[in-house]
Design a protein around this motif. Structure first.
Motif, PDB file in Angstrom:
ATOM      1  N   HIS A 197       0.803  -1.237   0.000  1.00 56.58           N
ATOM      2  CA  HIS A 197       0.000   0.000   0.000  1.00 56.58           C
ATOM      3  C   HIS A 197       0.830   1.278   0.000  1.00 56.58           C
ATOM      4  O   HIS A 197       0.292   2.349   0.107  1.00 56.58           O
TER       5      HIS A 197
ATOM      6  N   THR B 276       1.408  -5.752  -2.920  1.00 57.30           N
ATOM      7  CA  THR B 276       0.069  -5.220  -2.619  1.00 57.30           C
ATOM      8  C   THR B 276      -1.000  -6.005  -3.386  1.00 57.30           C
ATOM      9  O   THR B 276      -2.029  -6.392  -2.822  1.00 57.30           O
ATOM     10  N   ASP B 277      -0.737  -6.255  -4.670  1.00 60.75           N
ATOM     11  CA  ASP B 277      -1.722  -6.991  -5.472  1.00 60.75           C
ATOM     12  C   ASP B 277      -1.980  -8.382  -4.892  1.00 60.75           C
ATOM     13  O   ASP B 277      -3.124  -8.825  -4.779  1.00 60.75           O
TER      14      ASP B 277
ATOM     15  N   GLU C 278      -3.828  -8.070  -1.542  1.00 54.34           N
ATOM     16  CA  GLU C 278      -5.228  -7.666  -1.726  1.00 54.34           C
ATOM     17  C   GLU C 278      -6.064  -8.751  -2.393  1.00 54.34           C
ATOM     18  O   GLU C 278      -7.282  -8.805  -2.218  1.00 54.34           O
TER      19      GLU C 278
ATOM     20  N   ARG D  16      -8.271 -10.724  -0.176  1.00 49.72           N
ATOM     21  CA  ARG D  16      -9.575 -10.142   0.195  1.00 49.72           C
ATOM     22  C   ARG D  16     -10.665 -10.664  -0.749  1.00 49.72           C
ATOM     23  O   ARG D  16     -11.761 -11.006  -0.330  1.00 49.72           O
TER      24      ARG D  16
ATOM     25  N   GLU E 246     -14.857  -5.034   0.323  1.00 47.81           N
ATOM     26  CA  GLU E 246     -14.583  -4.081   1.423  1.00 47.81           C
ATOM     27  C   GLU E 246     -15.123  -4.603   2.757  1.00 47.81           C
ATOM     28  O   GLU E 246     -14.813  -4.041   3.811  1.00 47.81           O
TER      29      GLU E 246
END
Ligand code: PLP
Length: 417
Positions: free
Chosen positions: A66, A77-78, A81, A84, A97
């Motif tokens: 980030h 980061t990719d 993430e 998620r 989110e």
């Protein structure tokens, strides 16, 4: 070396003997005996695919997330993430989110108790827990109750280890602000009716948190179907690394909640006059996170999905049924928790043998079980026992593991005759 693809051929039914080979830890000897690992409720083992993924990250991908403009940071980061999105699909959340990274179930519950609790609880409000909660779903609520003047009410458990649903209905009131319930009991194995509990709480206007530490590793989870407001679980109990976990929350509720911890990453703008916060989920994720562990959880989810959570659940139910059948023939053994709806856990006691003696002697035969109060002292008190021996199963266990457990118990008994 490259990132490891997880692909297990299914050919109709899953070959669980073959899957066992993915877990190098299981092929070792402990105290001169092949390891029988029956402590999955505390922490499950990690398949080579996930360990390799962690290794690859540490060797070739490590960078902070980030923050960096450079390629390595963006790649990290990719990958981080991506977890998620994988978790969103794994539990069928509406938005990515809604997936908040935490350090585990304990951290997730503390986040909700502090953030939701400080926003919504006031003097005389009520929080409903059950008698079978893990300490992680008791103590954070006691702490926020003390600060806000809220009161804790407890749903009793019957002799089989089921929640008294009539008592629950009677406890629900206008003042109930939160119902926080364990999905699958780590001490008894009881699977609680999460959807029914949630529906009833919502009719009373209360929010619901489901502690899924012992359910997410063992069954299909659909948070939209349950309709709970929060759902929590830990990576290390589902073939992933320690130090990482998930808090699912409904977006509209999370958006209202204040941050729980302050620091880097969770801010929008900082000045000494005023600080504004990042959006959900980042406003809850202060500081450098356990990046490798997050990527590792993504890999663990890939691994579980490659087998299929429905297959995992079916396999574990078969193993539990076999275990119960074999153990009930052992003279003097008394189960603690005999719900019709049980999963992955078999807890038992002997009047003449203390659980810690049982655990120590089983270990001499290479059999790893958990003994003690399982961080659930209130439910053990309810059953008038200070400790139980707990065998907690995973899909990579086998009927032979259970046979070895039964033989081991007979061996331990021979010392006390
Ligand atoms: N809730 C339940 C039902 C558990 O079984 C556990 C761990 O055993 C926890 C919460 C706490 O999980 P962690 O220690 O990963 O935060």
């Amino acid at each position: 070396m490259s990132k490891v693809d997880v692909s297990i051929s299914k050919a109709g039914t899953v070959d669980f003997d073959k899957i066992r080979e993915d877990f190098p830890v299981l092929s070792q000897q402990v105290n001169g005996h092949p390891l029988v690992y029956l402590d999955n409720g505390a922490s499950s083992q990690m398949p080579a695919q996930v360990a390799d993924r962690l290794d690859y990250y540490h060797r070739f991908e490590h960078s902070n997330v980030h923050r960096g403009i450079h390629t390595l940071s963006q790649q990290a980061t990719d990958e981080y993430e991506l977890t998620r999105k994988k978790i969103q699909a794994f539990i069928n959340a509406r938005h990515s989110e809604e997936i908040i990274y935490t350090t585990g179930t304990t951290d997730s519950i503390n986040l909700v108790a502090n953030s939701f609790g400080s926003l919504h609880f006031k003097e005389g409000d009520e929080i409903i827990l059950s008698q079978m909660e893990h300490h992680a779903n008791i103590v954070p609520w006691q702490m926020i109750a003390e600060r806000t003047g809220a009161i804790i009410k407890v749903i009793p458990v019957d002799d089989r280890g089921d929640l008294d649903m009539e008592a629950y209905k009677n406890l629900l009131a206008d003042k109930t602000k939160m119902v926080a319930i364990i999905h699958v009991s780590n001490a008894l194995g009881t699977v609680n009716p999460a959807k029914e509990i949630t529906d009833l709480a919502h009719e009373s206007g209360a929010a619901v948190l489901i502690d899924g530490a012992q359910s997410a590793p063992h069954q299909v989870i659909d948070v939209q179907d349950i309709d709970c407001d929060f759902f929590t679980f830990s990576a290390h109990k589902m073939c992933g690394p320690t130090g990482f976990g998930i808090l699912y929350g409904k977006k509209e509720i999370l958006d209202e909640m204040p941050p729980y911890r302050g620091g880097g990453d969770m801010i929008d703008k900082v000045s000494f006059e005023e600080t504004t916060y990042n959006v959900t989920p980042f406003k809850f994720e202060a500081g450098t996170p356990p990046i490798a562990a997050g990527i590792g959880l993504g890999s663990a989810v890939d691994y579980l999905n490659s087998i299929g959570m429905d297959e995992i659940s079916r396999r574990e139910h078969e193993l539990v049924a076999y275990g119960v059948e074999r153990l009930k023939r052992v003279d003097g053994l008394r189960f603690i928790g005999e719900s019709e709806n049980r999963a992955s856990v078999i807890s038992f006691v002997f009047d003449e043998i203390h659980a810690s003696d049982m655990g120590t002697l089983l270990d001499k035969r290479g059999i790893a079980v958990r003994t003690g109060h399982h961080c659930a002292q209130p439910i053990l008190r309810r059953f008038n026992v200070p400790a139980t021996t707990r065998a907690s199963l995973s899909f990579y266990n086998s009927k032979e593991d259970i046979d070895r457990l039964v033989d081991g118990i007979e061996y331990v008994k021979s010392f006390f005759e």
